[in-house]
Design an enzyme around this catalytic site. Structure first.
Site, PDB file in Angstrom:
ATOM      1  N   GLY A   1      52.433  45.893  34.723  1.00 39.11           N
ATOM      2  CA  GLY A   1      53.726  45.246  34.887  1.00 39.11           C
ATOM      3  C   GLY A   1      53.694  44.042  35.790  1.00 39.11           C
ATOM      4  O   GLY A   1      52.643  43.555  36.188  1.00 39.11           O
ATOM      5  N   GLU A   2      54.876  43.585  36.091  1.00 39.24           N
ATOM      6  CA  GLU A   2      55.097  42.457  36.980  1.00 39.24           C
ATOM      7  C   GLU A   2      56.249  42.806  37.911  1.00 39.24           C
ATOM      8  O   GLU A   2      57.322  43.198  37.452  1.00 39.24           O
ATOM      9  CB  GLU A   2      55.487  41.201  36.185  1.00 39.24           C
ATOM     10  CG  GLU A   2      54.354  40.564  35.421  1.00 39.24           C
ATOM     11  CD  GLU A   2      53.473  39.707  36.300  1.00 39.24           C
ATOM     12  OE1 GLU A   2      53.747  39.634  37.514  1.00 39.24           O
ATOM     13  OE2 GLU A   2      52.522  39.120  35.782  1.00 39.24           O
TER      14      GLU A   2
ATOM     15  N   SER B   1      60.682  34.932  27.056  1.00 38.39           N
ATOM     16  CA  SER B   1      61.381  35.197  25.803  1.00 38.39           C
ATOM     17  C   SER B   1      62.872  35.396  26.051  1.00 38.39           C
ATOM     18  O   SER B   1      63.267  35.941  27.082  1.00 38.39           O
ATOM     19  CB  SER B   1      60.801  36.454  25.132  1.00 38.39           C
ATOM     20  OG  SER B   1      61.637  36.913  24.090  1.00 38.39           O
TER      21      SER B   1
ATOM     22  N   ALA C   1      43.332  39.985  33.187  1.00 40.28           N
ATOM     23  CA  ALA C   1      43.185  39.226  34.425  1.00 40.28           C
ATOM     24  C   ALA C   1      43.716  37.818  34.257  1.00 40.28           C
ATOM     25  O   ALA C   1      43.415  37.132  33.286  1.00 40.28           O
ATOM     26  CB  ALA C   1      41.713  39.167  34.833  1.00 40.28           C
TER      27      ALA C   1
ATOM     28  N   CYS D   1      48.970  45.315  31.762  1.00 41.77           N
ATOM     29  CA  CYS D   1      47.762  45.844  31.135  1.00 41.77           C
ATOM     30  C   CYS D   1      48.092  47.147  30.417  1.00 41.77           C
ATOM     31  O   CYS D   1      49.188  47.316  29.916  1.00 41.77           O
ATOM     32  CB  CYS D   1      46.696  46.070  32.210  1.00 41.77           C
ATOM     33  SG  CYS D   1      46.426  44.621  33.276  1.00 41.77           S
TER      34      CYS D   1
END
Length: 635
Positions: free
Chosen positions: A93-94, A392, A65, A15
């Site tokens: 982030g992740e 990617s 979300a 986000c």
């Protein structure tokens, strides 16, 4: 079935974040200002906005979300046991190992109210402080306000995949995922000085530089702590030289093992997930790895590619691109059984001023990549209608040594950044050509004298050389190639990662970059150059690690960069747009040589627009939009 795996995870947090810390002011009444900062990143998080305001800290969050449950809402705060003040997190982030970390934290007594990785990061901070970053595997940029000692911690991932900027004030700091969030604060002026312009035109990506006066990037792999005593940086990760002891077979096998694990972790998603497929080795390898893993779960990979109307039929080979992408894309899609779609763009759409405006806004800068940025923006916007997450192949060239200039002896020995040396060899127009201070520069001679780009680039290059790690006993050639790899992994790749993040998040699309996993980067960085080219070609390790999954044509294909349209209709439209700018009062015109602009005004036919001239047209149009949108004061 289409590619997405349901897990216990509640929310993806890729986000936008923003905030303001002021030790000399009460920020509890600054909702409007922090709300304005946060609202600039609505595209990064189109689903919800959250604000938290305390006396000396105010945090904002825009949320993308994946599953719209309240458990992952941000800002996320908690009052630790025995404390009287709150610890609050805003996170973008992740974290791909969050389930492992959650299990470890539970064993240490932590109790979780949600299944989100956001809460894992928050509890990780409570357990380990800023050192939590050392335990994270992923892409992230987050801020923690620790009310117990009134300190702010800004933390960025190792490779700089997720952006994070900060701006010092007289009593604290402002921060945001993008410069536009900071520029929205009434105390910040949109000014750019000589050093900012040097960075903008020099194409070197100096770590920490942010173009705008007073603004900086949080360095990748760094924790920036802010408290009443000032600011302190701690580097928790950097590239080191380590002896590589694996032989060729074991090295190839280990690369494959790493890739299998990385892709498996990054395939976790509660929404439709896809792969960006160009038909090159990097993206094809990811597509094949994803297809294989998903097939084991009775699922199917989805892939998308960008193309241009008439590109395959009218393609003309040049120094950068020997073949069109489409035939290879379709062969890979058929080979791995992906559900594939081409996003085909026409010249009118690509040249639409509104698209350029969106691209410049997304990047906050007039980079001048023109149709490459615009097509990437349009590609992501189209994908977003069908997927929310994409994998990617970005950074494989930097990691495995894929660019042509890695293998050019003259470039290897050039006393400057390799991508600049290659551009100077080729001549013509590109962002890198400016750094050569060409006597035929289209820019105003006073500007070029003031910027002295040759000296600026030279100084930044020698600064970079001081960072390069060395390994005792390495040959001179191995040291040279380690240097070139290091420069790409700490400079060049960050240009591309920033572009990929900005263009994707402008459409609310999360793009993951598996080749940036720090385990893979560290391992391949320390593999000798002789191993990276053991078959006499570029990217030997990646090619042999994934050859069993790919069509032979793709395994043998020569590196081709992201496509650029060759349609004369596009050139005609941007030429007309440039002439309109030249007849306006745009502040961008003051940066250009008047004689060069006069020559441009006489061009009537697209065939008379060479590649170099076309690039300068793109730069002029981007600058004109930038001046209109940001009204920068140059000084």
């Amino acid at each position: 079935m289409t590619a997405f795996l349901r897990t216990s995870r509640e929310v993806t947090a890729v986000c936008g974040i923003s905030g303001w810390v002021a030790y000399g002011h009460d920020l509890a009444a600054e909702r409007r200002t922090v709300g304005a900062m946060t609202a600039t990143m609505a595209c990064r998080g189109p689903d919800a906005e959250g604000l938290w305001l305390g006396r000396h800290a105010a945090l904002g969050h825009r949320r993308l979300a994946i599953i719209d449950l309240p458990g992952g809402s941000q800002p996320m705060g908690t009052i630790p046991s025995g404390a009287e003040a709150e610890v609050v997190l805003v996170y973008s982030g992740e974290v791909y190992n969050f389930t492992d970390l959650r299990d470890e934290l539970r064993q240490r007594g932590h109790v979780f109210d949600t299944d989100s990785d956001t809460e894992v990061v928050l509890h990780g901070y409570l357990e380990w402080g800023g050192a939590v970053a050392e335990r994270l595997n992923g892409m992230y940029a987050f801020a923690v306000w620790d009310g117990r000692d009134e300190s702010l911690h800004l933390i960025r991932d190792r490779m700089g995949i997720k952006p994070l900027y900060w701006y010092a004030t007289d009593d604290g700091v402002l921060f945001g995922s993008e410069p536009k969030a900071i520029l929205a604060h009434p105390r910040v002026q949109a000014t750019v000085g000589t050093e900012g312009l040097q960075e903008l035109f020099g194409f070197v990506k100096t770590p920490g530089a942010a173009i705008w006066d007073g603004m900086r990037e949080v360095l990748p792999g760094t924790v920036l702590r802010v408290d009443r005593s000032g600011r302190r940086e701690h580097t928790y990760w950097s590239l080191h030289a380590i002896e590589h002891t694996d032989d060729q077979a074991d090295t190839v096998e280990h690369v494959r093992v790493l890739l299998d694990d990385i892709v498996a972790r990054q395939l976790v998603s509660d929404v439709p997930l896809c792969v960006l497929l160009s038909g090159g080795l990097d993206s094809s390898a990811l597509t094949a790895l994803a297809a294989r893993q998903l097939a084991e779960r009775d699922d199917t990979v989805r892939s998308f590619a960008v193309d241009f109307v008439g590109q395959e039929e009218n393609f003309v080979p040049d120094a950068m691109r020997a073949t069109p992408d489409a035939p290879y894309v379709h062969e890979v899609a058929e080979h791995v059984g992906s559900v594939h779609r081409d996003i085909v763009l026409d010249p009118a759409t690509l040249a639409d001023p509104a698209v350029r405006r969106a691209a410049v806004t997304a990047r906050d800068l007039p980079v001048g990549f023109g149709d490459i940025d615009q097509s990437l923006y349009l590609l992501f916007a189209s994908i977003r209608g069908q997927s929310t997450v994409a994998l990617s192949g970005e950074s494989a060239d930097e990691v495995f040594g894929g660019y042509a200039w890695f293998h050019d002896p003259a470039v290897q020995q050039a006393p400057t950044f390799p991508w600049i040396a290659m551009s100077m060899q080729r001549g013509g127009g590109s962002p890198r050509r400016e750094s050569g201070a060409s006597p035929s520069s289209p820019f105003h001679p006073d500007l070029m004298r003031r910027l002295d780009l040759q000296t600026y680039v030279r100084d930044r290059y020698h600064e970079a050389l001081l960072e390069v790690p060395r390994l005792d006993g390495e040959s001179e050639h191995e040291q040279t190639m380690r240097r070139i790899s290091y420069l790409h992994l700490t400079r060049f790749v960050r240009l591309l990662l920033d572009r990929k993040d900005r263009m994707s998040m402008a459409s609310g699309l999360e793009v993951r970059v598996p080749f940036c996993d720090h385990r893979l980067v560290e391992y391949v960085f320390n593999a000798p150059w002789s191993l990276k080219t053991f078959d006499g070609r570029e990217k030997s390790l990646l090619r042999h690690a994934t050859a069993d999954l790919l069509p032979r044509s793709v395994v043998d294909r020569v590196k081709s960069p992201y496509p650029s349209t060759q349609d004369a209709g596009y050139t005609t439209q941007i030429l007309d747009q440039a002439k309109a700018v030249m007849s306006s009062e745009s502040g961008a015109l003051a940066l250009f040589d008047s004689t060069w602009l006069q020559r441009l005004a006489t061009i009537e036919h697209p065939d008379d627009v060479g590649q170099g001239t076309r690039w300068v047209i793109e730069r002029l149009l981007d600058l004109a939009v930038w001046f209109e949108l940001y009204r920068p004061v140059l000084h």
